[in-house]
Design a protein around this motif. Structure first.
Motif, short mmCIF file in Angstrom:
data_model
loop_
_atom_site.label_atom_id
_atom_site.label_comp_id
_atom_site.label_asym_id
_atom_site.label_seq_id
_atom_site.Cartn_x
_atom_site.Cartn_y
_atom_site.Cartn_z
N ARG A 1 29.24 35.66 26.08
CA ARG A 1 30.32 36.19 26.92
C ARG A 1 31.64 36.00 26.19
O ARG A 1 31.98 34.89 25.78
CB ARG A 1 30.34 35.45 28.26
CG ARG A 1 31.41 35.97 29.22
CD ARG A 1 31.43 35.11 30.47
NE ARG A 1 30.25 35.31 31.27
CZ ARG A 1 30.14 36.22 32.23
NH1 ARG A 1 31.15 37.05 32.47
NH2 ARG A 1 29.04 36.31 32.95
N THR A 2 32.38 37.07 26.02
CA THR A 2 33.66 36.97 25.33
C THR A 2 34.73 36.45 26.29
O THR A 2 34.68 36.69 27.50
CB THR A 2 34.09 38.34 24.78
OG1 THR A 2 34.15 39.27 25.87
CG2 THR A 2 33.11 38.84 23.75
N LEU A 3 35.71 35.76 25.74
CA LEU A 3 36.81 35.23 26.53
C LEU A 3 37.87 36.30 26.76
O LEU A 3 37.97 37.26 25.98
CB LEU A 3 37.43 34.04 25.80
CG LEU A 3 36.60 32.77 25.69
CD1 LEU A 3 37.23 31.81 24.69
CD2 LEU A 3 36.45 32.11 27.05
N VAL B 1 41.42 29.24 29.43
CA VAL B 1 42.07 30.32 30.18
C VAL B 1 41.05 31.44 30.31
O VAL B 1 40.93 32.32 29.47
CB VAL B 1 43.36 30.79 29.49
CG1 VAL B 1 44.02 31.91 30.30
CG2 VAL B 1 44.33 29.62 29.34
N ASN B 2 40.28 31.35 31.40
CA ASN B 2 39.16 32.24 31.64
C ASN B 2 39.07 32.48 33.14
O ASN B 2 39.75 31.80 33.92
CB ASN B 2 37.86 31.61 31.11
CG ASN B 2 36.73 32.60 30.94
OD1 ASN B 2 36.86 33.78 31.27
ND2 ASN B 2 35.61 32.13 30.43
N ASP B 3 38.26 33.43 33.54
CA ASP B 3 37.94 33.61 34.95
C ASP B 3 37.67 32.23 35.56
O ASP B 3 36.83 31.49 35.06
CB ASP B 3 36.71 34.51 35.04
CG ASP B 3 36.14 34.65 36.44
OD1 ASP B 3 36.69 34.08 37.39
OD2 ASP B 3 35.11 35.34 36.57
N SER B 4 38.39 31.89 36.61
CA SER B 4 38.30 30.53 37.16
C SER B 4 36.88 30.16 37.57
O SER B 4 36.52 28.98 37.56
CB SER B 4 39.25 30.37 38.35
OG SER B 4 38.89 31.24 39.41
N LYS B 5 36.07 31.14 37.92
CA LYS B 5 34.69 30.87 38.33
C LYS B 5 33.83 30.40 37.16
O LYS B 5 32.77 29.82 37.36
CB LYS B 5 34.06 32.12 38.96
CG LYS B 5 34.74 32.59 40.24
CD LYS B 5 34.03 33.78 40.86
CE LYS B 5 34.19 35.04 40.05
NZ LYS B 5 35.58 35.51 39.93
N ARG C 1 38.99 39.64 31.47
CA ARG C 1 39.45 40.46 30.34
C ARG C 1 40.89 40.15 29.91
O ARG C 1 41.21 40.20 28.73
CB ARG C 1 39.35 41.94 30.70
CG ARG C 1 37.92 42.41 30.99
CD ARG C 1 37.89 43.85 31.43
NE ARG C 1 38.47 44.74 30.40
CZ ARG C 1 38.76 46.01 30.63
NH1 ARG C 1 38.54 46.55 31.81
NH2 ARG C 1 39.28 46.75 29.66
N SER C 2 41.74 39.84 30.86
CA SER C 2 43.16 39.61 30.59
C SER C 2 43.51 38.13 30.75
O SER C 2 43.22 37.52 31.78
CB SER C 2 44.01 40.44 31.57
OG SER C 2 45.31 39.91 31.72
N GLN C 3 44.16 37.56 29.74
CA GLN C 3 44.56 36.16 29.82
C GLN C 3 45.57 35.92 30.94
O GLN C 3 45.54 34.87 31.60
CB GLN C 3 45.12 35.69 28.49
CG GLN C 3 44.06 35.53 27.39
CD GLN C 3 44.63 35.08 26.07
OE1 GLN C 3 45.81 35.25 25.78
NE2 GLN C 3 43.78 34.51 25.22
N SER C 4 46.44 36.90 31.19
CA SER C 4 47.43 36.73 32.26
C SER C 4 46.77 36.68 33.63
O SER C 4 47.14 35.87 34.49
CB SER C 4 48.45 37.87 32.22
OG SER C 4 49.16 37.88 31.01
#
Length: 213
Positions: A6-8, A59-63, A144-147
């Protein structure tokens, strides 16, 4: 066959929107849409640029992060962000207007808390017609987005802390510190035994079914 890695999230969407200009882009996300109790909480975050390598994994999807990883990420993000904001809609607001409008309201409140205001928004799967800032809605933007990933972490840690530190104390017996308002077996058992608290979403079918019986 090996599993695909899985890509960050990265900063490419923000960079494409900025197109070489110094454009302020905010990521927006929410947590708590599917819970039976408590608010839906949204956050908005403007990052100064691509996340440094040493923090990129946090810094990824919190889940996708553990509670400890989310807390570490949160503590760093709130000092590194150019600006961030948090907004919420209460259980009463969710019951009166529905979860989708309440989610959009929480997002608009989070955006309004940003100082300075951004020039563009990246929003996870939602379009906000009530907000005049140009925006891009992207499915699964938090992966997909760091923000947007940053916003998801800020929203998740804020909501979890509220459920554990405030509502678990105000309304003991439901186990809010453990399940954060989601419909676990322990939560449903407590709901049947104690009835609904002031922060339960009475318009949600599992809560309504318990109250009807």
């Amino acid at each position: 066959m090996p599993k695909a890695t899985r890509t960050l999230p990265d900063f490419s969407i923000e960079s494409e929107i900025s197109n070489g200009n110094q454009l302020s882009v905010a990521g927006v996300d929410e947590v708590g849409r599917g819970t039976l109790a408590g608010p839906v909480v949204a956050a908005a975050a403007v990052l100064p640029g691509s996340v440094p390598f040493e923090y990129a994994g946090l810094v990824n999807d919190s889940k996708m992060l553990s509670a400890a990883q989310r807390q570490r990420s949160f503590d760093w993000l709130i000092t590194w962000c150019v600006t961030y904001g948090v907004g919420a809609s209460t259980a009463d607001e969710i019951d009166s207007m529905g979860i989708v409008p309440a989610t959009k309201l929480a997002m608009s409140r989070a955006i309004a808390a940003l100082d300075p205001q951004p020039e563009h928004l990246i929003i996870d799967a939602v379009e906000l017609s009530s907000v005049s800032i140009p925006q891009t809605a992207i499915i699964r933007a938090d992966s997909r987005s760091q923000s947007v990933a940053a916003a998801s972490i800020i929203a998740k840690v804020t909501r979890d802390k509220l459920m554990a530190d405030v509502f678990d104390t105000e309304y003991p017996g439901y186990g809010f510190a453990a399940h954060k308002g989601y419909g676990t077996a322990i939560h449903m058992s407590a709901l049947k035994e104690l009835g609904a608290s002031p922060i339960h979403r009475r318009s949600f079918k599992p809560v309504r079914d318990v109250l009807d019986h």
